[in-house]
Design a protein around this motif. Structure first.
Motif, mmCIF file in Angstrom:
data_model
loop_
_atom_site.group_PDB
_atom_site.id
_atom_site.type_symbol
_atom_site.label_atom_id
_atom_site.label_comp_id
_atom_site.label_asym_id
_atom_site.label_seq_id
_atom_site.Cartn_x
_atom_site.Cartn_y
_atom_site.Cartn_z
ATOM 1 N N LYS A 97 16.353 6.687 0.730
ATOM 2 C CA LYS A 97 15.682 5.882 -0.200
ATOM 3 C C LYS A 97 14.324 6.465 -0.813
ATOM 4 O O LYS A 97 13.994 6.638 -2.118
ATOM 5 C CB LYS A 97 14.784 4.516 0.266
ATOM 6 C CG LYS A 97 13.985 3.780 -0.581
ATOM 7 C CD LYS A 97 13.888 2.331 0.046
ATOM 8 C CE LYS A 97 12.513 1.715 -0.688
ATOM 9 N NZ LYS A 97 12.237 0.425 -0.146
ATOM 10 N N TRP A 98 13.601 7.438 -0.083
ATOM 11 C CA TRP A 98 12.447 8.303 -0.472
ATOM 12 C C TRP A 98 13.171 9.437 -1.400
ATOM 13 O O TRP A 98 12.381 9.699 -2.441
ATOM 14 C CB TRP A 98 11.788 8.828 0.717
ATOM 15 C CG TRP A 98 10.548 9.562 0.205
ATOM 16 C CD1 TRP A 98 10.273 11.147 0.591
ATOM 17 C CD2 TRP A 98 9.354 8.849 -0.037
ATOM 18 N NE1 TRP A 98 8.794 11.009 0.175
ATOM 19 C CE2 TRP A 98 8.462 9.845 -0.147
ATOM 20 C CE3 TRP A 98 8.794 7.454 -0.260
ATOM 21 C CZ2 TRP A 98 7.071 9.437 -0.474
ATOM 22 C CZ3 TRP A 98 7.697 7.363 -0.515
ATOM 23 C CH2 TRP A 98 6.573 8.128 -0.816
ATOM 24 N N SER A 100 10.547 0.331 5.556
ATOM 25 C CA SER A 100 11.079 0.164 4.246
ATOM 26 C C SER A 100 10.312 1.563 3.027
ATOM 27 O O SER A 100 10.894 1.619 1.945
ATOM 28 C CB SER A 100 10.765 -1.251 3.361
ATOM 29 O OG SER A 100 9.304 -1.509 3.296
ATOM 30 N N MET A 101 9.517 1.929 3.748
ATOM 31 C CA MET A 101 8.824 3.143 3.065
ATOM 32 C C MET A 101 8.330 4.289 3.868
ATOM 33 O O MET A 101 8.083 4.020 5.087
ATOM 34 C CB MET A 101 7.606 2.817 2.089
ATOM 35 C CG MET A 101 6.461 2.048 2.917
ATOM 36 S SD MET A 101 5.102 1.330 2.001
ATOM 37 C CE MET A 101 4.522 2.940 1.306
ATOM 38 N N HIS A 136 0.185 -0.871 -0.536
ATOM 39 C CA HIS A 136 0.281 0.137 -1.508
ATOM 40 C C HIS A 136 1.417 0.621 -2.085
ATOM 41 O O HIS A 136 1.345 1.811 -2.788
ATOM 42 C CB HIS A 136 -0.519 1.477 -1.023
ATOM 43 C CG HIS A 136 -1.943 0.960 -0.296
ATOM 44 N ND1 HIS A 136 -2.861 0.442 -0.985
ATOM 45 C CD2 HIS A 136 -2.354 1.263 0.989
ATOM 46 C CE1 HIS A 136 -3.918 0.188 -0.097
ATOM 47 N NE2 HIS A 136 -3.550 0.754 1.088
ATOM 48 N N ALA A 137 2.517 -0.062 -1.855
ATOM 49 C CA ALA A 137 3.905 0.409 -2.220
ATOM 50 C C ALA A 137 3.749 0.712 -3.853
ATOM 51 O O ALA A 137 4.490 1.794 -4.373
ATOM 52 C CB ALA A 137 5.085 -0.460 -2.102
ATOM 53 N N GLU A 138 3.180 -0.243 -4.768
ATOM 54 C CA GLU A 138 3.309 -0.030 -6.146
ATOM 55 C C GLU A 138 1.922 0.969 -6.532
ATOM 56 O O GLU A 138 2.094 1.423 -7.781
ATOM 57 C CB GLU A 138 2.737 -1.452 -6.529
ATOM 58 C CG GLU A 138 3.783 -2.517 -6.253
ATOM 59 C CD GLU A 138 5.131 -2.137 -6.766
ATOM 60 O OE1 GLU A 138 5.101 -1.601 -7.961
ATOM 61 O OE2 GLU A 138 5.991 -2.572 -6.100
ATOM 62 N N ASP A 160 -3.499 5.208 4.166
ATOM 63 C CA ASP A 160 -4.256 3.906 4.632
ATOM 64 C C ASP A 160 -3.335 3.419 5.707
ATOM 65 O O ASP A 160 -3.676 2.745 6.896
ATOM 66 C CB ASP A 160 -4.657 2.847 3.651
ATOM 67 C CG ASP A 160 -5.226 1.534 4.241
ATOM 68 O OD1 ASP A 160 -6.262 1.770 4.835
ATOM 69 O OD2 ASP A 160 -4.732 0.593 3.778
ATOM 70 N N ASN A 161 -1.985 2.978 5.317
ATOM 71 C CA ASN A 161 -1.104 2.573 6.422
ATOM 72 C C ASN A 161 -1.122 3.195 7.638
ATOM 73 O O ASN A 161 -1.110 2.783 8.832
ATOM 74 C CB ASN A 161 0.360 2.846 5.959
ATOM 75 C CG ASN A 161 0.477 1.470 4.529
ATOM 76 O OD1 ASN A 161 -0.075 0.773 4.491
ATOM 77 N ND2 ASN A 161 1.312 1.993 3.812
ATOM 78 N N TYR A 162 -1.147 4.596 7.770
ATOM 79 C CA TYR A 162 -1.091 5.322 8.913
ATOM 80 C C TYR A 162 -2.437 5.427 9.606
ATOM 81 O O TYR A 162 -2.295 5.433 10.738
ATOM 82 C CB TYR A 162 -0.814 6.920 8.528
ATOM 83 C CG TYR A 162 -0.158 7.757 9.679
ATOM 84 C CD1 TYR A 162 1.016 7.503 10.047
ATOM 85 C CD2 TYR A 162 -1.006 8.564 10.455
ATOM 86 C CE1 TYR A 162 1.702 8.268 11.146
ATOM 87 C CE2 TYR A 162 -0.596 9.158 11.566
ATOM 88 C CZ TYR A 162 0.796 9.017 12.000
ATOM 89 O OH TYR A 162 1.340 9.860 13.026
ATOM 90 N N SER A 163 -3.497 4.939 8.994
ATOM 91 C CA SER A 163 -4.783 4.797 9.795
ATOM 92 C C SER A 163 -4.737 3.818 10.769
ATOM 93 O O SER A 163 -5.651 3.373 11.456
ATOM 94 C CB SER A 163 -5.752 4.889 8.689
ATOM 95 O OG SER A 163 -5.947 3.369 8.031
#
Length: 849
Positions: A444-445, A467-468, A91-93, A130-133
């Motif tokens: 970066k953030w 990376s994010m 979901h980076a985009e 979602d990534n953390y889930s």
């Protein structure tokens, strides 16, 4: 204050007479901390089959939980360096920038009950979270060793953790005769040594008839299968588990150069490896000389760890071994090797315990002090990955909650609070490494999400390549306090050590990056001017830790108290750091920005309560709100603005806040009492009862709920966090006790500020701001002899604990007399200063008595 120089009268304090008040300190001073620690061993009667009943062992990297069943002993292995390293970064985009999210928030109706009632925001949060889930990354348990015995001839009676030297002994009856199964984790190597001896003769005897290695039951099914490497002739059992780098590894497995692995092996004297891959039959006839074994864990990149033809440096499956076999990597266990490893481990523990010492008339608090410093040494070590929420003890899903990761709204910082005053600065280094690790993604953030310079430190992070941001959900990801909070202890490290090289090479850059972000954030157009109309720069928007999230109309999202106090701490620390390092000119522009904000800083939010005027987390907040993190107390700690040194009105507001505070539990066991100690009003008996409420059978303290009415309901299980894992953060409990004995955060030493007058206590070489190692005792309500060693030659200032003044004898033999409230001495590096109560006759002569 008056200070009068007197010629050299004596080279030191007079010798104390036996039985005198000063003799209490002298007598206890003969006891080494290791022996004092040994008075607080952790015992358990009968079988300890549950993970949270088992004995905790470790060397700062390797962690072992020793559980005992009526038919077997089970060792569960973990390591701070061993993680399921897969990471979801999808979901980076789709992640909007801060400006895009802010503008959408601003356009939402102010009368929403909560922002998640808006379909767009609800869906956005689901996507961003979602990534953390995903269940990974997470600490990866390293398997278990089962040692089975015949319960018809042997019975387990209980176990003892000897915290003085890191051993565990398990008492058995074998054929009706007492025997001891002893094991320990080697201090410098990731090895566990094991032996069974007859209690009467000390000779090795047989006990176990089977040894079995068991992969962790929660090993992800998508991982490559465990590789077994057993060698009958050498008596070796070994399992190797690949930890794939790719989120979705191919099946059949294709090696990747960034894959990691661990190998757990055990070598047993007198063992016969049988078919089945994971078992060894042991000789119980006594012909082999009894039970002696050594288990070892290797971890790292898969190509370096794997043996038996699993992976080579080329990243391909091969048929020949790329390195030594498990047996070649382990010496055959001998009694001589066992004794040598035990002697080295005992010496390492003796060195650790030698850093500081307490002897308290309150046995419960003394026990808390030593046991938690024991757990600290087991779970963190320089050069090893910084522990997450549950340190290096894990099994199955235990230790996996919230990924067992780094939470920057207190959980990650808290365990390291104890490293400073307890004189274990070396234990803080893994935290500094963690800051270095997260700095690139934080920069970066700040740049890509906020469009600002510097670094915005994350709400959650992992010890894997990122990376994010792992958790870019606004309702917690916008907690601004986490940026200054992440770097705060780097400045503490300097203050307590006066180590300019650490400040220059490890602390200054992360601090500067945090300052760059905070100044830019507070000078955004939305944060000052209209509609504020007060001439101040504001922290907006922000989120109160564990409370409110983003509220409609940003009603609870500006100038959170913890943001303000920690930002002020950071700015002042940066100004001082520039002066220490001679960076004033180079950082002139940034320092001007910092000073401008400090000159136009918002007032702290406060309210009137039944207890009087109190601080609250945000403006217009009900002072009866139930908190999770004790935010209203943060100007006391960790902000260090208010305390016993404060003007009366400010002190009273802080005291009122402490007494009025409502906390639901789970994040307060160390945090809240530490603020009470800083104010000198901590009720030690109540503190002890709260510790008892949270105690587990293994001697650690878990997080437990205290009240409903906040996030918890009347039907919630108040112990729901108890089985999540071993809470690393609570090992900071000795820091509370230290603050009751000695305070130095204001730059002035204060002795026994929160200690009952009629209880005796002594401490040695607690570390204080200024690089001082301080020793003192109290008896019958009076402070006895004080000794201060100056590591760096900093100016020494102390509150005089005697009405008639203090005599200070320096290493040179010079004696100085100090009267009034404080004493001040310019010390020299390596100097020891002895401080005692001024002679009564001299005091009366000087005051016309």
């Amino acid at each position: 204050m008056k200070k009068t120089k007197i010629s050299s009268v004596t080279k030191g304090a007079e010798a104390a007479e036996p039985g005198s008040a000063a003799g209490y300190a002298a007598a206890s001073g003969q006891v080494h901390t290791q022996e004092q620690a040994g008075r607080h061993n952790i015992t358990f009667s009968g079988p300890a089959a549950d993970f949270f009943e088992g004995a905790l062992l470790g060397n700062g990297g390797l962690g072992v939980v020793v559980t005992t069943r009526p038919d077997a002993v089970m060792l569960h292995f973990g390591h701070n360096n061993v993680w399921d390293i897969r990471i979801a970064e999808h979901h980076a985009e789709e992640i909007l920038t801060f400006r895009e999210v802010y503008d959408r928030f601003a356009a939402l109706p102010d009368d929403l009950r909560q922002l998640t009632d808006n379909p767009w925001y609800r869906e956005y949060c689901e996507m961003a979270g979602d990534n953390y889930s995903k269940p990974y990354p997470r600490p990866m348990p390293c398997g278990s060793l089962l040692l089975r015995y015949d319960r018809r001839r042997a019975e387990v009676l209980g176990h003892t953790v000897h915290i003085g030297d890191g051993r565990c002994t398990v008492d058995f009856l074998i054929g009706g005769k007492p025997a001891v199964f002893e094991l320990f984790v080697e201090a410098e190597q990731d090895r566990v040594w094991m032996s069974v001896t007859d209690t009467a003769t000390r000779s090795q005897v047989p006990l176990f008839h089977e040894a079995r290695l068991i992969p962790d039951p929660k090993t992800p099914q998508e991982f490559p299968p465990v590789h077994w490497e057993n060698e009958a002739a050498a008596g070796v059992l070994s399992l190797t588990q690949i930890l794939p780098h790719l989120e979705f590894p191919a099946s059949p497995y294709i090696p990747h150069k960034q894959d990691k692995a661990f190998r757990l092996a055990v070598r047993l004297a007198g063992a016969e490896v049988v078919s089945g891959g994971d078992k060894a039959r042991l000789d119980t006839s006594g012909k082999s000389g009894g039970f002696l074994a050594c288990a070892e864990l290797w971890e790292g990149f898969a190509a370096e760890v794997a043996a038996g033809g699993v992976i080579a440096d080329t990243g391909t499956v091969i048929g020949a071994q790329p390195g030594p076999s498990a047996s070649a990597g382990m010496n055959a266990p001998t009694r001589t090797g066992y004794d040598h490893a035990l002697a080295q481990t005992r010496e390492a523990w003796r060195e650790y315990w030698g850093h500081s010492f307490v002897a308290l008339e309150d046995e419960f608090l003394e026990r808390v002090w030593y046991r938690n410093l024991y757990f600290l040494n087991c779970s963190v070590k320089a050069g090893i990955t910084c522990p997450g929420l549950f340190a290096n003890w894990s099994y199955g899903s235990i230790g996996a909650e919230w990924h067992g990761d780094y939470h920057m709204n207190y959980n990650t910082q808290q365990p390291f609070w104890v490293t400073f005053s307890s004189n274990h600065l070396e234990k803080h280094l893994p935290y500094a490494d963690m800051v270095d690790h997260v700095l690139p993604v934080s920069r970066k953030w700040a740049r890509e999400y906020y469009g600002l310079p510097g670094a915005y430190f994350p709400h959650s992070a992992y010890p894997v390549e990122m990376s994010m941001m792992p958790y870019p959900v606004p309702h917690w990801g916008w907690e601004i306090c986490e940026t200054p909070w992440t770097v705060q202890s780097l400045w503490w490290h300097y203050l307590y050590s006066m180590d300019k090289e650490f400040l220059r090479s490890r602390a200054f850059t992360p601090m500067k990056e945090a300052v760059l972000f905070m100044t830019a954030y507070m000078k955004r157009p939305e944060a000052y001017g209209q509609p504020w109309e007060d001439g101040c720069y504001h922290i907006f928007p922000t989120v109160v830790p564990e409370l409110y999230e983003i509220t409609p109309g940003f009603a609870r999202n500006s100038d959170c108290l913890i943001d303000l106090t920690l930002t002020k701490f950071l700015f002042r620390a940066f100004i001082s750091a520039c002066a220490v390092l001679g960076e004033d000119e180079a950082e002139g522009a940034l320092l001007t920005e910092v000073q401008d904000i400090l000159n136009h800083f918002p007032e702290y939010p406060a309210a009137e309560s039944a207890a009087g005027r109190v601080f609250v987390s945000v403006a217009d907040e009900d002072p009866e709100v139930v908190y999770n993190v004790p935010v209203p107390l943060t100007t006391v700690f960790p902000g260090e603005e208010h305390g016993l040194h404060s003007p009366p009105a400010e002190y009273q507001t802080a005291v009122n806040t402490y007494r009025n505070h409502l906390n639901e539990g789970g994040n307060e066991l160390v945090f809240q009492p530490l603020a009470g100690a800083r104010l000198g009003i901590l009720d030690l008996e109540r503190f002890k009862r709260q510790i008892s409420y949270c105690l587990l059978p293994n001697g650690t303290c878990t997080d437990k709920a205290l009240m409903s009415g906040g996030r918890y309901s009347d039907t919630d299980d108040f112990s729901f966090m108890a089985r999540m894992g071993i809470w690393f953060e609570n090992f900071a409990l000795p820091a509370v006790i230290n603050e009751c004995l000695l305070q130095s955060y204001s730059g002035v030493l204060r002795f026994f500020p929160n200690w009952p007058e009629q209880q005796s206590a002594e401490f040695r070489t607690l570390r204080a701001v200024g690089g001082f190692l301080v020793s003192a005792s109290i008896r019958a309500g009076e402070v006895q002899r004080i000794e201060v060693f100056s590591e760096a030659g900093a100016p020494l200032s102390f509150y005089i604990p005697w009405e008639q003044g203090a005599e200070c004898t320096r290493s040179s033999g010079e004696v100085q007399v100090h009267t009034g409230q404080t004493g001040d001495i310019q010390t020299f590096a390596g100097e020891t200063i002895i401080i005692v109560k001024q002679d009564l006759t001299r005091y009366q002569r000087q005051n016309g008595g």
